[in-house]
Scaffold this motif. Structure first.
Motif, short mmCIF file in Angstrom:
data_model
loop_
_atom_site.label_atom_id
_atom_site.label_comp_id
_atom_site.label_asym_id
_atom_site.label_seq_id
_atom_site.Cartn_x
_atom_site.Cartn_y
_atom_site.Cartn_z
N GLN A 1 -21.15 33.32 33.76
CA GLN A 1 -22.60 33.10 33.69
C GLN A 1 -22.98 31.75 34.30
OE1 GLN A 1 -23.84 33.66 29.62
NE2 GLN A 1 -22.93 35.70 29.53
N PHE A 2 -22.15 30.74 34.04
CA PHE A 2 -22.42 29.41 34.59
C PHE A 2 -22.39 29.45 36.12
CE2 PHE A 2 -21.39 25.14 35.98
CZ PHE A 2 -22.21 24.36 35.18
N VAL A 3 -21.37 30.11 36.67
CA VAL A 3 -21.27 30.22 38.13
C VAL A 3 -22.45 31.01 38.69
CG1 VAL A 3 -19.90 31.16 40.04
CG2 VAL A 3 -18.77 29.90 38.20
N ASN A 4 -22.80 32.13 38.04
CA ASN A 4 -23.95 32.93 38.49
C ASN A 4 -25.22 32.11 38.54
OD1 ASN A 4 -22.75 35.42 38.99
ND2 ASN A 4 -22.95 36.06 36.87
N LYS A 5 -25.40 31.28 37.55
CA LYS A 5 -26.63 30.48 37.45
C LYS A 5 -26.66 29.31 38.43
CE LYS A 5 -29.24 27.74 34.12
NZ LYS A 5 -29.24 27.16 32.78
N ASN A 6 -25.51 28.71 38.71
CA ASN A 6 -25.48 27.46 39.45
C ASN A 6 -24.99 27.53 40.89
OD1 ASN A 6 -26.26 25.34 37.35
ND2 ASN A 6 -24.73 26.58 36.28
N PHE A 7 -24.33 28.63 41.27
CA PHE A 7 -23.80 28.74 42.63
C PHE A 7 -24.93 29.09 43.60
CE2 PHE A 7 -21.67 30.47 46.28
CZ PHE A 7 -20.51 29.72 46.37
N ASN A 8 -25.03 28.34 44.68
CA ASN A 8 -26.08 28.55 45.68
C ASN A 8 -25.62 29.63 46.67
OD1 ASN A 8 -28.09 28.48 47.58
ND2 ASN A 8 -27.62 26.40 48.29
N GLU B 1 -19.11 24.21 47.81
CA GLU B 1 -20.06 24.66 46.79
C GLU B 1 -19.32 25.12 45.53
OE1 GLU B 1 -23.79 25.73 44.99
OE2 GLU B 1 -23.07 24.19 46.35
N ALA B 2 -18.23 25.84 45.71
CA ALA B 2 -17.44 26.30 44.56
C ALA B 2 -16.89 25.10 43.78
CB ALA B 2 -16.31 27.21 45.02
N ILE B 3 -16.39 24.11 44.48
CA ILE B 3 -15.86 22.90 43.83
C ILE B 3 -16.98 22.18 43.09
CG2 ILE B 3 -14.89 20.61 44.28
CD1 ILE B 3 -13.21 22.00 46.52
N ARG B 4 -18.15 22.09 43.71
CA ARG B 4 -19.29 21.41 43.07
C ARG B 4 -19.66 22.09 41.76
NH1 ARG B 4 -24.48 22.07 42.07
NH2 ARG B 4 -24.59 24.11 43.09
N VAL B 5 -19.76 23.42 41.80
CA VAL B 5 -20.19 24.16 40.61
C VAL B 5 -19.14 24.07 39.50
CG1 VAL B 5 -20.74 26.46 39.72
CG2 VAL B 5 -21.71 25.69 41.87
N PRO C 1 -3.94 25.92 33.57
CA PRO C 1 -4.47 26.32 34.88
C PRO C 1 -5.35 27.57 34.73
CG PRO C 1 -2.07 26.13 34.93
CD PRO C 1 -2.50 26.06 33.51
N TYR C 2 -6.39 27.64 35.54
CA TYR C 2 -7.33 28.77 35.47
C TYR C 2 -7.67 29.18 36.89
CZ TYR C 2 -11.19 31.56 33.56
OH TYR C 2 -12.01 32.60 33.19
N SER C 3 -7.67 30.46 37.14
CA SER C 3 -7.99 30.99 38.46
C SER C 3 -9.26 31.83 38.36
CB SER C 3 -6.82 31.86 38.94
OG SER C 3 -7.12 32.46 40.16
N LEU C 4 -10.17 31.63 39.31
CA LEU C 4 -11.45 32.32 39.27
C LEU C 4 -11.82 32.83 40.66
CD1 LEU C 4 -14.16 32.90 37.69
CD2 LEU C 4 -14.95 30.73 38.63
N PRO C 5 -11.91 34.15 40.81
CA PRO C 5 -12.44 34.66 42.08
C PRO C 5 -13.96 34.72 42.00
CG PRO C 5 -11.62 36.47 40.76
CD PRO C 5 -11.38 35.21 39.98
N ILE C 6 -14.63 34.28 43.04
CA ILE C 6 -16.08 34.40 43.13
C ILE C 6 -16.36 35.35 44.29
CG2 ILE C 6 -18.26 33.21 43.54
CD1 ILE C 6 -16.92 30.64 42.51
N LEU C 7 -17.02 36.45 44.00
CA LEU C 7 -17.32 37.46 45.02
C LEU C 7 -18.82 37.67 45.07
CD1 LEU C 7 -14.69 40.07 43.85
CD2 LEU C 7 -14.49 38.61 45.83
N PHE C 8 -19.35 37.77 46.28
CA PHE C 8 -20.75 38.15 46.41
C PHE C 8 -21.00 38.76 47.78
CE2 PHE C 8 -20.59 33.73 47.70
CZ PHE C 8 -21.43 33.64 48.80
N GLN C 9 -21.98 39.62 47.81
CA GLN C 9 -22.37 40.32 49.03
C GLN C 9 -23.55 39.59 49.65
OE1 GLN C 9 -21.00 43.29 50.27
NE2 GLN C 9 -22.35 43.10 52.02
N VAL C 10 -23.45 39.29 50.93
CA VAL C 10 -24.56 38.66 51.64
C VAL C 10 -25.42 39.77 52.23
CG1 VAL C 10 -25.25 37.10 53.49
CG2 VAL C 10 -23.15 36.65 52.20
N ASN C 11 -26.64 39.85 51.77
CA ASN C 11 -27.62 40.82 52.28
C ASN C 11 -28.77 40.05 52.88
OD1 ASN C 11 -26.13 42.99 51.23
ND2 ASN C 11 -27.12 42.78 49.24
#
Length: 182
Positions: free
Chosen positions: A91-98, A140-144, A164-174
């Protein structure tokens, strides 16, 4: 290394991943933990090259007491706290990632950013690294992730450890504003 290869080769065959009816490659990270026979010393097994006991790292998947946000402290079990913490991070990434950054960079299609970081013995996020198709997405990922609030640290055998924690961030550019998927 040969033992790792033997174990991986002994794994059952899997069906191929599919996206939009096409076969896709799916990366998977599998922590392999083991004990050296005759050695019961946790610190000897988990020391980094500098020999400091405070560098003990325990993977998130196997930690006895997972790190968690204060909003997750009422969770009854370790698995519930893990799920709550993962949801909070998402939720934090969804809210803050540009995500508009990808449009600004002229990127198209599905974007994947792999982020790895550590939750320190004090609950502070450290050692953030990322990989993406464009350096600006990595930044941007590092910033967030660097803005994540402090957590309660993870514990193994009652002692605070680095997780250690691993997080994939996926999004579709439309053409419209993209949405982040975790």
């Amino acid at each position: 290394m040969s033992e790792v290869k033997r174990v991986i080769n002994a794994m059952p065959d899997y069906l191929l991943g599919k996206q939009k009816e096409k076969d896709v490659t799916i990366s998977y990270s599998l922590p392999i933990l083991f004990m050296v026979p005759g050695d019961n010393s946790e610190t000897d097994q988990n020391k980094s090259g500098n020999g400091r006991e405070d560098d003990i790292e325990v993977p998130y998947a196997v930690i006895e007491e997972a790190p968690y946000f204060l909003t997750c402290q009422s969770s009854e079990s370790n698995e519930d706290r893990k799920r709550c913490t993962s949801d909070e991070i998402g939720q934090f990434v969804n809210k803050n990632f540009n995500v508009n950054l990808a449009n600004d960079l002229g990127l198209k299609g599905m974007q994947r950013i792999s982020v790895i970081f550590k939750i320190g013995k004090d609950g502070v996020i450290t050692d953030i690294r990322s990989r993406a198709s464009h350096p600006e997405l990595e930044k941007e990922a590092i910033r967030v992730i660097g803005q994540l609030p402090k957590m309660q640290p993870g514990k193994q055998r009652g002692k605070a450890v680095v997780v250690p924690y691993s997080l994939p961030i996926l999004f579709q550019v439309n053409e419209a504003a993209p949405k982040v998927k975790n």
